[in-house]
Design an enzyme around this catalytic site. Structure first.
Site, short mmCIF file in Angstrom:
data_model
loop_
_atom_site.label_atom_id
_atom_site.label_comp_id
_atom_site.label_asym_id
_atom_site.label_seq_id
_atom_site.Cartn_x
_atom_site.Cartn_y
_atom_site.Cartn_z
N LYS A 195 70.25 31.34 -2.34
CA LYS A 195 70.12 29.97 -2.23
C LYS A 195 68.73 29.58 -2.96
O LYS A 195 67.86 30.10 -2.58
CB LYS A 195 70.10 29.24 -0.95
CG LYS A 195 70.07 27.91 -0.88
CD LYS A 195 69.43 27.11 0.27
CE LYS A 195 68.05 26.88 0.22
NZ LYS A 195 67.74 25.89 -0.66
N GLU A 270 58.29 36.77 2.19
CA GLU A 270 57.18 37.02 1.39
C GLU A 270 56.53 35.34 1.39
O GLU A 270 57.17 34.31 0.99
CB GLU A 270 57.46 37.23 0.01
CG GLU A 270 56.43 37.47 -1.02
CD GLU A 270 55.81 36.57 -1.74
OE1 GLU A 270 54.88 35.99 -1.38
OE2 GLU A 270 56.18 36.41 -2.83
N CYS A 304 51.59 31.91 -4.48
CA CYS A 304 51.36 32.26 -3.28
C CYS A 304 50.02 32.98 -3.13
O CYS A 304 49.45 33.06 -2.17
CB CYS A 304 52.52 32.98 -2.66
SG CYS A 304 53.13 34.23 -3.68
N GLU A 402 46.81 26.51 3.02
CA GLU A 402 47.37 26.71 1.54
C GLU A 402 47.46 25.29 0.98
O GLU A 402 48.28 24.64 1.67
CB GLU A 402 48.59 27.62 1.75
CG GLU A 402 49.36 27.86 0.23
CD GLU A 402 50.37 28.79 0.30
OE1 GLU A 402 51.26 28.49 1.32
OE2 GLU A 402 50.36 29.76 -0.49
P1 NAP Z 1 59.87 25.94 1.88
O1 NAP Z 1 60.07 24.93 2.56
O2 NAP Z 1 59.42 27.28 2.94
O3 NAP Z 1 61.07 26.52 1.14
C1 NAP Z 1 61.54 27.74 0.56
C2 NAP Z 1 62.77 28.02 0.42
O4 NAP Z 1 63.38 27.73 1.80
C3 NAP Z 1 63.57 26.83 -0.10
O5 NAP Z 1 64.82 27.11 -0.49
C4 NAP Z 1 64.01 25.78 1.28
O6 NAP Z 1 65.09 24.82 0.90
C5 NAP Z 1 64.41 27.00 2.26
N1 NAP Z 1 64.31 26.25 3.57
C6 NAP Z 1 63.66 25.28 4.05
N2 NAP Z 1 63.78 25.05 5.57
C7 NAP Z 1 64.91 25.99 5.56
C8 NAP Z 1 65.42 26.67 6.86
N3 NAP Z 1 65.01 25.66 8.02
N4 NAP Z 1 66.31 27.52 6.94
C9 NAP Z 1 66.38 28.01 5.77
N5 NAP Z 1 65.75 27.68 4.73
C10 NAP Z 1 64.95 26.70 4.64
O7 NAP Z 1 58.89 25.71 1.16
P2 NAP Z 1 58.63 24.35 0.00
O8 NAP Z 1 59.13 23.18 0.80
O9 NAP Z 1 59.39 24.95 -1.14
O10 NAP Z 1 57.17 24.62 -0.28
C11 NAP Z 1 56.34 24.22 1.01
C12 NAP Z 1 55.32 25.29 1.08
O11 NAP Z 1 55.60 26.60 1.19
C13 NAP Z 1 54.02 25.03 -0.13
O12 NAP Z 1 53.36 24.04 -0.40
C14 NAP Z 1 53.47 26.53 0.00
O13 NAP Z 1 52.28 26.30 1.00
C15 NAP Z 1 54.51 27.28 0.19
N6 NAP Z 1 55.34 28.05 -0.72
C16 NAP Z 1 55.11 29.46 -0.76
C17 NAP Z 1 55.53 30.16 -1.86
C18 NAP Z 1 55.36 31.70 -1.90
O14 NAP Z 1 55.83 32.19 -2.81
N7 NAP Z 1 54.70 32.19 -0.80
C19 NAP Z 1 56.44 29.51 -2.68
C20 NAP Z 1 56.55 28.12 -2.59
C21 NAP Z 1 56.14 27.58 -1.53
P3 NAP Z 1 64.67 23.73 0.19
O15 NAP Z 1 64.62 23.99 -1.28
O16 NAP Z 1 65.77 22.66 0.35
O17 NAP Z 1 63.28 23.08 0.49
#
Ligand code: NAP
Ligand code: MG
Length: 500
Positions: A195, A270, A304, A402
């Site tokens: 996804k 991760e 990250c 973060e």
């Molecule tokens: P996120 O909300 O954790 O999303 C990552 C992935 O998970 C996306 O594909 C998201 O879908 C999906 N997701 C969200 N809620 C879910 C659920 N309940 N069950 C299964 N999958 C779910 O991250 P983000 O919104 O993209 O970013 C938020 C924060 O995450 C950032 O500000 C940052 O702090 C952190 N982040 C960390 C990394 C890393 O590499 N460690 C990368 C990106 C972000 P959607 O696409 O619909 O959101």
């Protein structure tokens, strides 16, 4: 249907792809969502809609998982010779190289990052991951054991693919995160449902076309677009999924762990970070200034492992802060397709508001701005200026949480004892990465040992290679991406004992 506002600087091939009617890749076919629903994809440099993609929901997730299940239980992918599996992954790496600039344009349009960076970093690293993992297909082996159980036995292990793998990725490196996930799972012989992130689905959809062209058997790789709650959650909870691999926030990582309990599927994560960069007084100062600035500002801080806590020895604190601030002020902030751009917009309005909110919260709690600040001065798009904060304390949100944007907190340390600075560097719920800036070998080794982080860089930061394991201690994750180690995420070990 599509409201297309494509930057005139992109090639006609990319413009045509963006304007095309986007389909998900399920069971070897390009299909719409069962509901027919789509959602918009935005260009963060303008805030305009680029195109629309299918909105997968439970029914689509079920279809994709059923296809992956069939492909695993009956299909050719896990049964194919290791060499043939490797050849298909190798073909994907070659196709990525062939279409390098097109992918770089897609990443720039969709995510906002500079085209010039995507074409030398994101796309080549993704191609390299497929090539590296193509090599592993023929090197996944078990061992033999001289067991001492009374009698005469021949004991050995088999390393078998774990089964159907669900993978959920974020938006910061859309293509590269897809490569890090998909390549090792497929190399291990698993079948996959991937996804993509809602903000950045375009390069992953294009990657699916390359897999089709490379001769991927139906159902072995399925790529879906949708939202976290509508598509990610049912995928994470699905009983026919044997393993889930997730990259994203620690908060959602915890939801994934809960969702996995239904069938106790295996989990690797991760997650986030708050990585320290520690500059010692004997460091080559100019090198440390450039390096620690790049540690936080690369990819607009949307890494990250971004070096977001900058600890500088007091003897050189002013000099380093001034140097990093100069670098920050000199960074050209402009749309990623502008050839002069060194930093594009953040990925979305939501991320923009979050990052500006953090800068404002730091100021409200008493921090000072050495460079940048909450106002970008750019008229439209989600631009934030590279920002350096001083005068923080360890309790502030900007130091603890973060930010995932181009914002660094510079903090002096005076400690003569290594232990004290290690304690501060390790004072975080995260443990993803760290960098140490010194020319003193003893300090380099001692601090590398003492840091509770999955990656330590010395006199460098953000150096990645398909051969190097990457992942987190503490709440930064479970398991490792890349290197031989990532294969552990996708393999089961079977012990076979034969009485002779
Ligand atoms: P996120 O909300 O954790 O999303 C990552 C992935 O998970 C996306 O594909 C998201 O879908 C999906 N997701 C969200 N809620 C879910 C659920 N309940 N069950 C299964 N999958 C779910 O991250 P983000 O919104 O993209 O970013 C938020 C924060 O995450 C950032 O500000 C940052 O702090 C952190 N982040 C960390 C990394 C890393 O590499 N460690 C990368 C990106 C972000 P959607 O696409 O619909 O959101
Ligand atoms: Mg999200």
């Amino acid at each position: 249907m599509a409201t297309i506002a494509i930057d005139p600087r992109v090639s006609s091939g990319t413009a045509d792809f963006v304007a095309s009617s986007h389909k998900m890749f399920i069971d070897g076919r390009f299909v719409a969502a069962a509901s027919g629903k789509t959602f918009p994809v935005y260009n963060p440099a303008t805030g305009e809609v680029l195109t629309h993609v299918p909105e997968a929901e439970s029914e689509d997730v079920n279809r994709a998982v059923a296809a992956a299940r069939r492909a695993f239980d009956e299909g050719p992918w896990p049964r194919m010779s290791a060499s043939e599996r490797g050849r298909i992954l190798w073909r994907v790496s070659e196709l990525l190289e062939k279409h390098n600039d097109e992918f770089a344009e897609l990443e720039s349009l969709d995510n906002g990052k500079p085209f010039s960076v995507a074409r030398i970093a994101d796309v080549p690293l993704a191609a390299d991951m497929f090539r590296y993992m193509a090599g592993w297909t023929t090197k996944i082996t078990g061992r033999t054991f001289p067991i001492s159980f009374p009698g005469d036995f021949h004991s050995y292990t088999l390393r078998e693919p774990i089964g159907v793998v669900a993978q959920i990725i974020p938006w910061n490196f859309p293509l590269l995160m897809a490569a890090w996930k998909v390549a090792p799972a497929l190399a291990a012989g698993c079948t996959v449902v991937l996804k993509l992130a809602e903000q950045t689905p375009l390069s992953g959809l294009r990657l699916a076309q390359l897999f089709d062209e490379a001769g991927m058997p139906p159902g072995a790789l399925n790529v879906i677009t949708g939202f976290g709650e509508g598509a990610g959650a049912p995928l994470a909870a699905h009983d026919d999924v044997d393993k889930i691999a997730f990259t994203g926030s620690t908060e959602v990582g915890k939801l994934i762990v809960k969702a996995a309990t239904g069938n106790l599927k295996k989990v690797s994560l991760e997650l986030g970070g708050k990585s320290p960069a520690i500059v010692f007084p004997d460091a080559r100062i100019d090198h440390a200034i450039q390096g620690t600035a790049s540690a936080i500002f690369f990819n607009h801080g949307q890494c990250c492992c971004a070096g977001s806590r900058l600890y500088i020895h007091e003897k050189i604190f002013d000099q380093v802060v001034e140097g990093v601030s100069h670098v920050a002020e000199d960074i050209k902030v402009a749309p990623g397709l502008d050839p002069s751009s060194q930093m594009g917009p953040l990925v979305s309005d939501e991320q923009y508001k979050k990052v500006v909110g953090y800068i404002e919260s730091g100021l409200a709690e008493g921090a000072h701005i050495a460079a940048g600040g909450p106002v970008s001065g750019v008229e439209r798009g989600y631009f934030v200026r590279p920002t350096v904060l001083t005068g923080t304390n360890p309790k502030m949100k900007v130091v603890q949480e973060e930010i995932f944007g181009p914002v660094v907190c510079a903090v002096p340390f005076s400690d003569k004892e290594l232990d004290a600075i290690l304690k501060r560097a390790n004072d975080s719920i995260y443990g993803l990465a760290a960098s140490v800036w010194t020319d003193n070998l003893t300090i380099a080794h001692k601090v590398s040992r003492g840091l509770r982080a999955g990656t330590v860089w010395v006199n460098c930061h953000n150096v990645f290679d398909a051969a190097l394991p990457f992942g987190g201690y503490k709440q930064s994750g479970w398991g490792r991406e890349m290197g031989e180690e990532v294969l552990n995420n996708y393999l089961e070990t079977k012990a076979v004992t034969i009485a002779l």
